[in-house]
Design an enzyme around this catalytic site. Sequence first.
Site, PDB file in Angstrom:
ATOM      1  N   HIS A   1       2.158   2.904  -0.143  1.00 32.00           N
ATOM      2  CA  HIS A   1       0.951   2.483  -0.857  1.00 32.00           C
ATOM      3  C   HIS A   1       1.025   3.093  -2.261  1.00 32.00           C
ATOM      4  O   HIS A   1       1.613   4.162  -2.433  1.00 32.00           O
ATOM      5  CB  HIS A   1      -0.239   3.039  -0.083  1.00 32.00           C
ATOM      6  CG  HIS A   1      -1.593   2.612  -0.562  1.00 32.00           C
ATOM      7  ND1 HIS A   1      -2.227   3.203  -1.624  1.00 32.00           N
ATOM      8  CD2 HIS A   1      -2.445   1.672  -0.089  1.00 32.00           C
ATOM      9  CE1 HIS A   1      -3.415   2.638  -1.787  1.00 32.00           C
ATOM     10  NE2 HIS A   1      -3.583   1.702  -0.879  1.00 32.00           N
TER      11      HIS A   1
ATOM     12  N   ASP B   1       1.698  10.424   4.949  1.00 36.56           N
ATOM     13  CA  ASP B   1       0.508   9.627   4.664  1.00 36.56           C
ATOM     14  C   ASP B   1       0.146   8.905   5.964  1.00 36.56           C
ATOM     15  O   ASP B   1       0.801   7.943   6.352  1.00 36.56           O
ATOM     16  CB  ASP B   1       0.819   8.632   3.538  1.00 36.56           C
ATOM     17  CG  ASP B   1      -0.347   7.687   3.270  1.00 36.56           C
ATOM     18  OD1 ASP B   1      -1.331   7.719   4.029  1.00 36.56           O
ATOM     19  OD2 ASP B   1      -0.257   6.910   2.296  1.00 36.56           O
TER      20      ASP B   1
ATOM     21  N   GLN C   1      -2.900   4.823   7.706  1.00 32.60           N
ATOM     22  CA  GLN C   1      -2.883   3.664   8.605  1.00 32.60           C
ATOM     23  C   GLN C   1      -2.497   4.051  10.032  1.00 32.60           C
ATOM     24  O   GLN C   1      -2.586   3.226  10.945  1.00 32.60           O
ATOM     25  CB  GLN C   1      -1.908   2.592   8.089  1.00 32.60           C
ATOM     26  CG  GLN C   1      -2.305   1.967   6.762  1.00 32.60           C
ATOM     27  CD  GLN C   1      -3.592   1.169   6.835  1.00 32.60           C
ATOM     28  OE1 GLN C   1      -4.044   0.772   7.909  1.00 32.60           O
ATOM     29  NE2 GLN C   1      -4.204   0.935   5.690  1.00 32.60           N
TER      30      GLN C   1
ATOM     31  N   LYS D   1     -11.331   4.594   7.161  1.00 33.37           N
ATOM     32  CA  LYS D   1     -10.478   3.699   7.935  1.00 33.37           C
ATOM     33  C   LYS D   1     -10.615   3.968   9.433  1.00 33.37           C
ATOM     34  O   LYS D   1      -9.993   3.308  10.260  1.00 33.37           O
ATOM     35  CB  LYS D   1      -9.019   3.840   7.504  1.00 33.37           C
ATOM     36  CG  LYS D   1      -8.764   3.311   6.091  1.00 33.37           C
ATOM     37  CD  LYS D   1      -7.306   3.323   5.740  1.00 33.37           C
ATOM     38  CE  LYS D   1      -7.053   3.271   4.251  1.00 33.37           C
ATOM     39  NZ  LYS D   1      -7.233   1.953   3.642  1.00 33.37           N
TER      40      LYS D   1
ATOM     41  N   CYS E   1      -1.891  -3.325  -2.754  1.00 33.90           N
ATOM     42  CA  CYS E   1      -1.578  -1.973  -3.245  1.00 33.90           C
ATOM     43  C   CYS E   1      -0.179  -1.542  -2.858  1.00 33.90           C
ATOM     44  O   CYS E   1       0.078  -0.359  -2.602  1.00 33.90           O
ATOM     45  CB  CYS E   1      -2.571  -0.919  -2.726  1.00 33.90           C
ATOM     46  SG  CYS E   1      -4.208  -1.132  -3.344  1.00 33.90           S
TER      47      CYS E   1
END
Lengths: 401, 153
Positions: A122, A195, A198, A221, A358
């Site tokens: 991202h 990261d 997600q 999220k 993104c």
Amino acid sequence: MNKLKMKNLNFPMLGKKTNNNRLVYLDNASTTFKHAYVIEAERKYETEYSANIHRGIYFISEKATREYEEVRSKVKHFINAKKETEIIFTSGSTGSLNLIAYSYGRTFLKKNDEIWISSLEHHSNIIPWQIICSEIGCKLRIIPINKDHTVKKIPFGKQAKLLAITCISNAIGVANPIRNWIKQAKERNIKVVLDAAQAVPHFKMDVQELDCDFLVFSGHKIYGPTGVGILYGKEKLLETMVPYQTGGDMVKEVTFQKTIYADLPAKFEAGTPNISGVIGFGAAIDFVNKIKFQPIAQNTIFQKAKEKLIQIGAKIVGEEFGKIQVPILSFTLQNIHPHDIATILDQKGIAVRAGHLCAQPLLNLLNVPALTRVSLGEYNTDNDIDSLIDGIKFVKKVLKC
Amino acid sequence: MLSEIYGDLILDHCRNPRNYGDIHNATHRICGHNPLCGDKIELTFIVKDNHIENIKFKGKGCAISQASASIMTNELLGKTTEEAILLFNVFHEMLTREDFSEKNIFVDSFFKKAGVFLNIKNFPTRVKCATLAWHSFNLALKENKPQQNDNIN
Ligand SMILES: Cc1ncc(COP(=O)(O)O)c(C=O)c1O
């Protein structure tokens, strides 16, 4: 979906109307609806004990401080950190990644050191590193990606210092082989940033088992409020890193000549934080703890969406890089531009994402200028998929293709 | 509403763009880009004796951005630069001002074509798609003035 879960699916946004149609929300990888329990927790703070934390010598401030710190403890358990002091509240994954880049970068990185990222990142795990590279003179290296996504060995150079990778691509739902890569990094004493923005909505993340040095994710999220996120960092590292932002709350002693910084975690939480957001975030973690994560192969709604989209002529993108691991489906449809698809679906109350998601560098690799993305949350139903497919038929009709 | 923006004229121009291509000896050249959605337009044109003697575009993007570019090139071909700027202003106002109304006969004929974009106002996230080509044109005309003189001399 079992009964208990249905009972818990209390999201005030569900059943809302948009453009005179039932809202069908299929952009959950971007942000999720907030659980009623989250909203209630925030409301309680704002209406029953609204006060600053760590400062007031009075009941409501002490109560706010207690609730806020309790969330830290929840997050510690949620990702199995060793200590509460390893959990820093930030404004989101972006805030956390910027903090690491700025603070770790300024403390440890030198000219010609290598920072490695993957092809699936991202923008928020690319740009902070580009800035550090241009400031300090480090080199940003990209893990090359093969068609079948088999990077056996990362070609780390002598000065490789940091591996900053996403667990899962927000654009195509494909995972990086993080365990394998972490092992390679650890063999060379390279620090690892994960990261997990997600990943956290769909997998149990255990920072000790993964042995990552940093991990970031966002509250919004996982059915929580916007503007709150987490930075996990190993205590030893966080202790030696310079502060990111400075000001109130992050100090032990200030004279006009010098300042002694506060201990962790306060050292990295300058100023008044998003208190109601953090408290709502705690409620979101309670909810996520109740979700029984299921492997994607058993997610019947996702499988149905995928099958039906293919049937109707959509080409699912990204599977050449690996199996899709989370309910994200990005596709192209004939020569129709994703923005036209999204605009027309919106008229039917269906919200999907369209554009570069993104992740422009990844889209360049995929050789597509834009994608349409459908991403599912806990509350999406069979019905939503039927609406989506009807919607796409309508798109074709409007555009006469 | 929807059928008004995705009407026959727009679909036709999107599928069969007019004036598609590149003018190698252009006096003006610009790459317009909408970073939000990735729409791209490369616009080339020749200004000679204060007239737009030739104009072409190349691009990638949604139906609206591509059709708008195609219709714009059709409309601007042969116009004087003053007329072109007037049309730019009319188009811009049409999409951004609530109290917009057609003003004179010259503009009126323009409306038969460009007027299809009037309804884009109801889709605020898409206004930029429709104006990309026009903004690019306007910018190129402004920025390239000295170069244009060079070429003429
Ligand atoms: C993989 C990934 N990283 C980082 C981010 C940034 O998260 P936030 O916008 O919450 O800071 C996102 C959000 O889209 C993401 O999907």
